[in-house]
Design a protein around this motif. Sequence first.
Motif, PDB file in Angstrom:
ATOM      1  N   ASN A  43      15.410 -19.763 -36.332  1.00 42.50           N
ATOM      2  CA  ASN A  43      16.028 -21.037 -35.959  1.00 42.50           C
ATOM      3  C   ASN A  43      16.547 -21.769 -37.187  1.00 42.50           C
ATOM      4  O   ASN A  43      17.621 -22.378 -37.162  1.00 42.50           O
ATOM      5  CB  ASN A  43      15.026 -21.915 -35.204  1.00 42.50           C
ATOM      6  CG  ASN A  43      15.130 -21.744 -33.696  1.00 42.50           C
ATOM      7  OD1 ASN A  43      16.200 -21.831 -33.121  1.00 42.50           O
ATOM      8  ND2 ASN A  43      14.010 -21.473 -33.049  1.00 42.50           N
ATOM      9  N   VAL A  76      18.129 -15.298 -31.011  1.00 42.53           N
ATOM     10  CA  VAL A  76      17.783 -16.728 -31.069  1.00 42.53           C
ATOM     11  C   VAL A  76      17.469 -17.258 -29.679  1.00 42.53           C
ATOM     12  O   VAL A  76      16.512 -18.028 -29.486  1.00 42.53           O
ATOM     13  CB  VAL A  76      18.937 -17.527 -31.706  1.00 42.53           C
ATOM     14  CG1 VAL A  76      18.711 -19.030 -31.553  1.00 42.53           C
ATOM     15  CG2 VAL A  76      19.081 -17.165 -33.179  1.00 42.53           C
ATOM     16  N   GLU A  83      16.054 -26.650 -31.320  1.00 47.35           N
ATOM     17  CA  GLU A  83      16.028 -25.543 -30.356  1.00 47.35           C
ATOM     18  C   GLU A  83      17.067 -25.737 -29.248  1.00 47.35           C
ATOM     19  O   GLU A  83      17.756 -24.789 -28.856  1.00 47.35           O
ATOM     20  CB  GLU A  83      14.634 -25.391 -29.752  1.00 47.35           C
ATOM     21  CG  GLU A  83      13.699 -24.548 -30.587  1.00 47.35           C
ATOM     22  CD  GLU A  83      12.546 -23.984 -29.769  1.00 47.35           C
ATOM     23  OE1 GLU A  83      12.725 -23.730 -28.571  1.00 47.35           O
ATOM     24  OE2 GLU A  83      11.461 -23.808 -30.335  1.00 47.35           O
ATOM     25  N   ASN A 121      25.500 -22.212 -38.875  1.00 48.98           N
ATOM     26  CA  ASN A 121      26.389 -22.182 -37.718  1.00 48.98           C
ATOM     27  C   ASN A 121      27.432 -23.302 -37.775  1.00 48.98           C
ATOM     28  O   ASN A 121      27.549 -23.998 -38.784  1.00 48.98           O
ATOM     29  CB  ASN A 121      25.598 -22.234 -36.406  1.00 48.98           C
ATOM     30  CG  ASN A 121      24.811 -23.508 -36.241  1.00 48.98           C
ATOM     31  OD1 ASN A 121      24.982 -24.472 -36.973  1.00 48.98           O
ATOM     32  ND2 ASN A 121      23.925 -23.527 -35.259  1.00 48.98           N
ATOM     33  N   ASP A 170      23.043 -32.559 -32.229  1.00 50.81           N
ATOM     34  CA  ASP A 170      22.984 -32.303 -33.663  1.00 50.81           C
ATOM     35  C   ASP A 170      23.198 -33.592 -34.444  1.00 50.81           C
ATOM     36  O   ASP A 170      22.505 -33.869 -35.431  1.00 50.81           O
ATOM     37  CB  ASP A 170      24.050 -31.268 -34.028  1.00 50.81           C
ATOM     38  CG  ASP A 170      23.969 -30.838 -35.480  1.00 50.81           C
ATOM     39  OD1 ASP A 170      22.857 -30.600 -35.972  1.00 50.81           O
ATOM     40  OD2 ASP A 170      25.022 -30.738 -36.134  1.00 50.81           O
ATOM     41  N   PHE A 180      19.678 -19.885 -38.489  1.00 45.90           N
ATOM     42  CA  PHE A 180      20.810 -20.055 -37.577  1.00 45.90           C
ATOM     43  C   PHE A 180      21.385 -21.464 -37.678  1.00 45.90           C
ATOM     44  O   PHE A 180      22.603 -21.645 -37.766  1.00 45.90           O
ATOM     45  CB  PHE A 180      20.353 -19.760 -36.149  1.00 45.90           C
ATOM     46  CG  PHE A 180      21.468 -19.773 -35.138  1.00 45.90           C
ATOM     47  CD1 PHE A 180      22.430 -18.790 -35.138  1.00 45.90           C
ATOM     48  CD2 PHE A 180      21.554 -20.772 -34.186  1.00 45.90           C
ATOM     49  CE1 PHE A 180      23.463 -18.793 -34.210  1.00 45.90           C
ATOM     50  CE2 PHE A 180      22.577 -20.791 -33.263  1.00 45.90           C
ATOM     51  CZ  PHE A 180      23.532 -19.793 -33.273  1.00 45.90           C
ATOM     52  N   TRP A 181      20.506 -22.457 -37.690  1.00 44.84           N
ATOM     53  CA  TRP A 181      20.983 -23.835 -37.721  1.00 44.84           C
ATOM     54  C   TRP A 181      21.722 -24.146 -39.026  1.00 44.84           C
ATOM     55  O   TRP A 181      22.710 -24.875 -39.033  1.00 44.84           O
ATOM     56  CB  TRP A 181      19.808 -24.803 -37.558  1.00 44.84           C
ATOM     57  CG  TRP A 181      20.230 -26.237 -37.529  1.00 44.84           C
ATOM     58  CD1 TRP A 181      21.061 -26.846 -36.651  1.00 44.84           C
ATOM     59  CD2 TRP A 181      19.829 -27.259 -38.451  1.00 44.84           C
ATOM     60  NE1 TRP A 181      21.203 -28.181 -36.952  1.00 44.84           N
ATOM     61  CE2 TRP A 181      20.444 -28.464 -38.052  1.00 44.84           C
ATOM     62  CE3 TRP A 181      18.984 -27.282 -39.565  1.00 44.84           C
ATOM     63  CZ2 TRP A 181      20.271 -29.658 -38.738  1.00 44.84           C
ATOM     64  CZ3 TRP A 181      18.799 -28.480 -40.243  1.00 44.84           C
ATOM     65  CH2 TRP A 181      19.442 -29.646 -39.823  1.00 44.84           C
ATOM     66  N   TYR A 226      24.518 -23.822 -28.227  1.00 50.46           N
ATOM     67  CA  TYR A 226      25.538 -23.312 -29.139  1.00 50.46           C
ATOM     68  C   TYR A 226      25.664 -21.796 -29.006  1.00 50.46           C
ATOM     69  O   TYR A 226      26.768 -21.250 -29.045  1.00 50.46           O
ATOM     70  CB  TYR A 226      25.179 -23.689 -30.572  1.00 50.46           C
ATOM     71  CG  TYR A 226      26.226 -23.299 -31.579  1.00 50.46           C
ATOM     72  CD1 TYR A 226      27.340 -24.100 -31.807  1.00 50.46           C
ATOM     73  CD2 TYR A 226      26.116 -22.112 -32.320  1.00 50.46           C
ATOM     74  CE1 TYR A 226      28.310 -23.745 -32.730  1.00 50.46           C
ATOM     75  CE2 TYR A 226      27.080 -21.746 -33.244  1.00 50.46           C
ATOM     76  CZ  TYR A 226      28.163 -22.568 -33.443  1.00 50.46           C
ATOM     77  OH  TYR A 226      29.127 -22.209 -34.358  1.00 50.46           O
ATOM     78  N   SER A 227      24.542 -21.113 -28.832  1.00 54.65           N
ATOM     79  CA  SER A 227      24.558 -19.656 -28.688  1.00 54.65           C
ATOM     80  C   SER A 227      25.302 -19.230 -27.431  1.00 54.65           C
ATOM     81  O   SER A 227      26.096 -18.275 -27.459  1.00 54.65           O
ATOM     82  CB  SER A 227      23.117 -19.117 -28.649  1.00 54.65           C
ATOM     83  OG  SER A 227      22.434 -19.384 -29.849  1.00 54.65           O
ATOM     84  N   ASN A 274      20.623 -25.197 -30.631  1.00 56.38           N
ATOM     85  CA  ASN A 274      20.830 -23.790 -30.971  1.00 56.38           C
ATOM     86  C   ASN A 274      21.072 -22.947 -29.720  1.00 56.38           C
ATOM     87  O   ASN A 274      21.916 -22.043 -29.712  1.00 56.38           O
ATOM     88  CB  ASN A 274      19.621 -23.235 -31.733  1.00 56.38           C
ATOM     89  CG  ASN A 274      19.670 -23.549 -33.216  1.00 56.38           C
ATOM     90  OD1 ASN A 274      20.677 -24.016 -33.737  1.00 56.38           O
ATOM     91  ND2 ASN A 274      18.580 -23.301 -33.909  1.00 56.38           N
TER      92      ASN A 274
END
Length: 505
Positions: free
Chosen positions: A207, A410, A356, A214, A114, A210-211, A362-363, A359
């Motif tokens: 995406n 996701v 991607e 989060n 990130d 979510f990004w 992280y998920s 994410n």
Amino acid sequence: MGKEGVVSDANNSATANASPKLTLLPLIALIFYEVSGGPFGIEDSVRAGGGPLLSLLGFLVFPLLWSVPEALITAELATSFPENGGYVIWISSAFGPFWGFQEGFWKWFSGVMDNALYPVLFLDYLKHSLPIFNQLIARIPALLGITVSLTYLNYRGLHIVGFSAVLLAFFSLFPYVVMGILSIPRIRPQRWVVVDFKKVDWRGYFNSMFWNLNYWDKASTLAGEIQKPSRTFPKALSGAVVLVVCSYLIPLLAGTGALKSDPSEWTDGYFAEVGMLIGGSWLRWWIQAAAAMSNLGLFEAEMSADAFQLLGMSEMGLLPSIFASRSKYGTPTISILCSATGVIFLSWMSFQEILEFLNFLYSVGMLLEFAAYIRLRIKKPDLHRPYKVPLQTFGATMLCLPPALLLALVMCLASLKTYLVSGGVIIFGFLLYPALLFIKYQNWARFKAKEPVVLSDNDPEEQPIESQHPQEIADEASVGLLSHLQSSKVEQAPQMSSEEVSKLV
């Protein structure tokens, strides 16, 4: 442990205690930058959503389904475990050190990916006014220079980073307040309900949502650096949730309501064009400058969280003790350098690839956090929780259900390449843990024996130890890397005189 190691640990503890602690306003700013940083990058949600309607609904509904539950869970666990390391300690307490290490590795890797975005995005905003940054001969030295400069700012102290985040947040958000005011006479509410479902890119839409919503749990890795965390953390998370949602909705309502533009025009950086159409070229320049500076704030917040996470893992015994070494400013020097090196090596990847990959990882980590939250509610019902979500175990489980379903969605929408790369990272983490066990067993590196502590004054299963936090005791499940190789626990005092040190060796 030798005399040198004991002295080093005592010095690090003294440095940590002497370092200025984060207060409410800087913590709100840091959480804001760890999650959002402003509306820069949300423009693509309008294009992917086939119009303004899904984008506006998304930033109204997704915070209720995702941001609020994650913030509530983070507030409860971070105040129960007020130590650097955050979610690594939660997972270790619930499932043991192996899964705690995996959680830390996944979250650190996704955080570094990130962070690799922000120096690149900073130059992408500047190249519109300074085309020289389109050329590699200028771009590569600039990327290195930005990374090194911001890494040095992190080295100088977390309180400096927090104060800088407050100033950057004000500078970054104020032009959107001005844009919102100027847009009022031109707003046509019927433009907000436009949507073309044939043009909706669901994968890109989810995406993007979510990004941009989060990383609420990231600030938990700094819990040991916060002044009165049991009071400050819940207030800071509440303030940050409101700030993040407003920073998205106000610019979107202004831009989509005042202008009749095609959804395909809404791509990264389009808010600068919106500013020019609403206020003129001066507002465009202001938004471009704010966007560039916001990326610096995002970098600083993410770097701090990643570095203090490694420090916390080292203090737990999950990483060599060198990662816990602090500078004279109280910052984890080696951990900062390690995170900065990862940023430099990953900065060559494209924006969508990084998005991607991070994410997905992280998920996976968040699903483990939700499981730990529920397990601790069941396993440790009497655990002292300075802040507790006002729900019983069944209600707490239901609180985790909507965000868990979103995480699964996701992950299901990820590409084959994302599955392969993320799978490789996960497998590497599984192999890295026993490798560190072997290194520890062979005495090739020094590991700390300190166990993480947790505020708990009424759990009969726990044994008291001394800690830098008063009235804290160690959770029996919060063990270090090789606790099963030790026949007894090692007590550690927070401060030692030179005579006491000499008696230990």
